[in-house]
Design an enzyme around this catalytic site. Structure first.
Site, PDB file in Angstrom:
ATOM      1  N   ASP A  30      -5.814 -20.840  -5.644  1.00 15.95           N
ATOM      2  CA  ASP A  30      -6.136 -21.587  -4.081  1.00 15.95           C
ATOM      3  C   ASP A  30      -7.138 -22.621  -4.570  1.00 15.95           C
ATOM      4  O   ASP A  30      -8.027 -22.522  -5.534  1.00 15.95           O
ATOM      5  CB  ASP A  30      -7.161 -20.447  -3.196  1.00 15.95           C
ATOM      6  CG  ASP A  30      -7.353 -21.076  -1.761  1.00 15.95           C
ATOM      7  OD1 ASP A  30      -6.696 -20.562  -0.959  1.00 15.95           O
ATOM      8  OD2 ASP A  30      -8.184 -22.002  -1.657  1.00 15.95           O
ATOM      9  N   ILE A  31      -7.078 -23.687  -3.855  1.00 15.58           N
ATOM     10  CA  ILE A  31      -7.948 -24.956  -4.039  1.00 15.58           C
ATOM     11  C   ILE A  31      -9.116 -25.010  -3.779  1.00 15.58           C
ATOM     12  O   ILE A  31      -9.940 -25.693  -4.454  1.00 15.58           O
ATOM     13  CB  ILE A  31      -7.090 -26.132  -3.466  1.00 15.58           C
ATOM     14  CG1 ILE A  31      -7.432 -27.495  -4.217  1.00 15.58           C
ATOM     15  CG2 ILE A  31      -7.692 -26.401  -1.904  1.00 15.58           C
ATOM     16  CD1 ILE A  31      -6.507 -28.699  -3.555  1.00 15.58           C
ATOM     17  N   ASN A  87      -4.011 -14.090   6.986  1.00 10.00           N
ATOM     18  CA  ASN A  87      -4.650 -14.715   8.472  1.00 10.00           C
ATOM     19  C   ASN A  87      -3.439 -14.705   9.718  1.00 10.00           C
ATOM     20  O   ASN A  87      -2.421 -15.801   8.904  1.00 10.00           O
ATOM     21  CB  ASN A  87      -5.517 -15.500   8.215  1.00 10.00           C
ATOM     22  CG  ASN A  87      -6.683 -15.170   7.310  1.00 10.00           C
ATOM     23  OD1 ASN A  87      -7.379 -14.252   7.607  1.00 10.00           O
ATOM     24  ND2 ASN A  87      -7.148 -16.096   6.337  1.00 10.00           N
ATOM     25  N   GLY A  93      -8.765 -17.477  11.365  1.00  3.03           N
ATOM     26  CA  GLY A  93      -8.900 -18.420  10.195  1.00  3.03           C
ATOM     27  C   GLY A  93      -7.725 -18.866   9.218  1.00  3.03           C
ATOM     28  O   GLY A  93      -7.897 -19.496   8.266  1.00  3.03           O
ATOM     29  N   GLN A  94      -6.449 -18.634  10.195  1.00  4.64           N
ATOM     30  CA  GLN A  94      -5.317 -19.384   9.516  1.00  4.64           C
ATOM     31  C   GLN A  94      -5.404 -20.825   9.587  1.00  4.64           C
ATOM     32  O   GLN A  94      -5.547 -21.429  10.895  1.00  4.64           O
ATOM     33  CB  GLN A  94      -4.105 -18.707  10.118  1.00  4.64           C
ATOM     34  CG  GLN A  94      -2.693 -19.318   9.276  1.00  4.64           C
ATOM     35  CD  GLN A  94      -1.555 -18.351   9.939  1.00  4.64           C
ATOM     36  OE1 GLN A  94      -1.338 -17.964  10.843  1.00  4.64           O
ATOM     37  NE2 GLN A  94      -0.317 -18.719   9.334  1.00  4.64           N
ATOM     38  N   SER A  95      -5.310 -21.566   8.519  1.00  4.24           N
ATOM     39  CA  SER A  95      -5.375 -22.949   8.202  1.00  4.24           C
ATOM     40  C   SER A  95      -3.891 -23.799   8.096  1.00  4.24           C
ATOM     41  O   SER A  95      -3.672 -24.907   8.536  1.00  4.24           O
ATOM     42  CB  SER A  95      -6.419 -23.403   7.497  1.00  4.24           C
ATOM     43  OG  SER A  95      -6.224 -22.994   6.349  1.00  4.24           O
ATOM     44  N   HIS A 100       1.277 -16.760   4.076  1.00  7.10           N
ATOM     45  CA  HIS A 100       0.628 -16.319   2.800  1.00  7.10           C
ATOM     46  C   HIS A 100      -0.075 -15.385   2.654  1.00  7.10           C
ATOM     47  O   HIS A 100      -0.923 -14.959   3.615  1.00  7.10           O
ATOM     48  CB  HIS A 100       0.359 -17.722   2.159  1.00  7.10           C
ATOM     49  CG  HIS A 100      -1.118 -18.041   3.133  1.00  7.10           C
ATOM     50  ND1 HIS A 100      -0.751 -19.041   4.196  1.00  7.10           N
ATOM     51  CD2 HIS A 100      -2.336 -18.122   3.242  1.00  7.10           C
ATOM     52  CE1 HIS A 100      -1.754 -19.323   4.847  1.00  7.10           C
ATOM     53  NE2 HIS A 100      -2.886 -18.911   4.154  1.00  7.10           N
TER      54      HIS A 100
HETATM   55  P1  AMP Z   1      -5.259 -19.599   5.552  1.00  4.76           P
HETATM   56  O1  AMP Z   1      -6.829 -20.292   5.949  1.00  4.76           O
HETATM   57  O2  AMP Z   1      -5.303 -18.340   5.554  1.00  4.76           O
HETATM   58  O3  AMP Z   1      -4.006 -20.287   6.190  1.00  4.76           O
HETATM   59  O4  AMP Z   1      -5.414 -19.979   3.975  1.00  4.76           O
HETATM   60  C1  AMP Z   1      -5.092 -21.407   3.723  1.00  4.76           C
HETATM   61  C2  AMP Z   1      -5.604 -21.418   2.175  1.00  4.76           C
HETATM   62  O5  AMP Z   1      -4.868 -22.677   1.370  1.00  4.76           O
HETATM   63  C3  AMP Z   1      -7.046 -21.899   2.212  1.00  4.76           C
HETATM   64  O6  AMP Z   1      -7.759 -20.732   1.414  1.00  4.76           O
HETATM   65  C4  AMP Z   1      -7.103 -23.036   1.150  1.00  4.76           C
HETATM   66  O7  AMP Z   1      -7.956 -23.386   0.349  1.00  4.76           O
HETATM   67  C5  AMP Z   1      -5.598 -23.275   0.590  1.00  4.76           C
HETATM   68  N1  AMP Z   1      -5.181 -24.566   0.332  1.00  4.76           N
HETATM   69  C6  AMP Z   1      -4.944 -25.663   1.140  1.00  4.76           C
HETATM   70  N2  AMP Z   1      -4.268 -26.648   0.620  1.00  4.76           N
HETATM   71  C7  AMP Z   1      -4.058 -26.084  -0.628  1.00  4.76           C
HETATM   72  C8  AMP Z   1      -3.526 -26.750  -2.006  1.00  4.76           C
HETATM   73  N3  AMP Z   1      -3.195 -27.962  -1.636  1.00  4.76           N
HETATM   74  N4  AMP Z   1      -3.588 -26.051  -3.240  1.00  4.76           N
HETATM   75  C9  AMP Z   1      -3.891 -24.729  -3.058  1.00  4.76           C
HETATM   76  N5  AMP Z   1      -4.555 -24.169  -2.010  1.00  4.76           N
HETATM   77  C10 AMP Z   1      -4.472 -24.858  -0.903  1.00  4.76           C
END
Ligand code: AMP
Ligand code: ZN
Length: 114
Positions: A30-31, A87, A93-95, A100
């Site tokens: 995760d970034i 999520n 908190g799904q972004s 995933h």
């Molecule tokens: P969620 O909030 O459950 O949708 O998780 C999305 C996750 O993706 C978050 O923890 C972000 O830090 C991660 N994320 C977003 N962009 C990237 C990226 N380019 N590389 C790795 N992780 C990412």
């Protein structure tokens, strides 16, 4: 999906730190890590979350959980404990709307989650 960030990572259009890859699944760091070990298990097929699942995805989700256990062992966190999180929707908190599963480990994880 054209504009999905995880589909772009799968197509190697955006760089990532890969931990595991095969024809069905990509595992990356995760970034923005929320724990000393924070991995993302990303199926190569795009669907948003568990509300968008088809029968054909059932086996894949089981595979993600088994692979998460394998990688937790490889990373040395199986005995101390780890958490898998997935999520669904904004309040959870799904972004990124490409399903995933997060693997979090390496610190005490509070319960209930925030
Ligand atoms: P969620 O909030 O459950 O949708 O998780 C999305 C996750 O993706 C978050 O923890 C972000 O830090 C991660 N994320 C977003 N962009 C990237 C990226 N380019 N590389 C790795 N992780 C990412
Ligand atoms: Zn996608």
């Amino acid at each position: 999906m054209e504009n999905c960030i995880f589909c772009k990572i799968i197509r190697n259009e955006i760089p990532s730190k890969k931990v595991f890859e095969d024809d069905r699944l990509l595992v990356i760091e995760d970034i923005g890590p929320k724990a000393p070990l924070h991995l993302l298990f990303i199926p190569k097929v795009h669907f948003s979350n568990c509300l968008d699942m088809a029968d054909s995805h059932d086996e894949l989700v089981g595979y993600i959980f088994r692979k998460a256990g394998e990688i937790a062992r490889e990373k040395g966190v199986a005995d101390s404990g780890f958490r898998l999180v997935q999520n669904n929707g904004e309040l959870a908190g799904q972004s990124v709307f490409h399903l995933h599963v997060h693997l979090l480990a390496g610190r005490e994880l509070g319960w209930p989650p925030g």
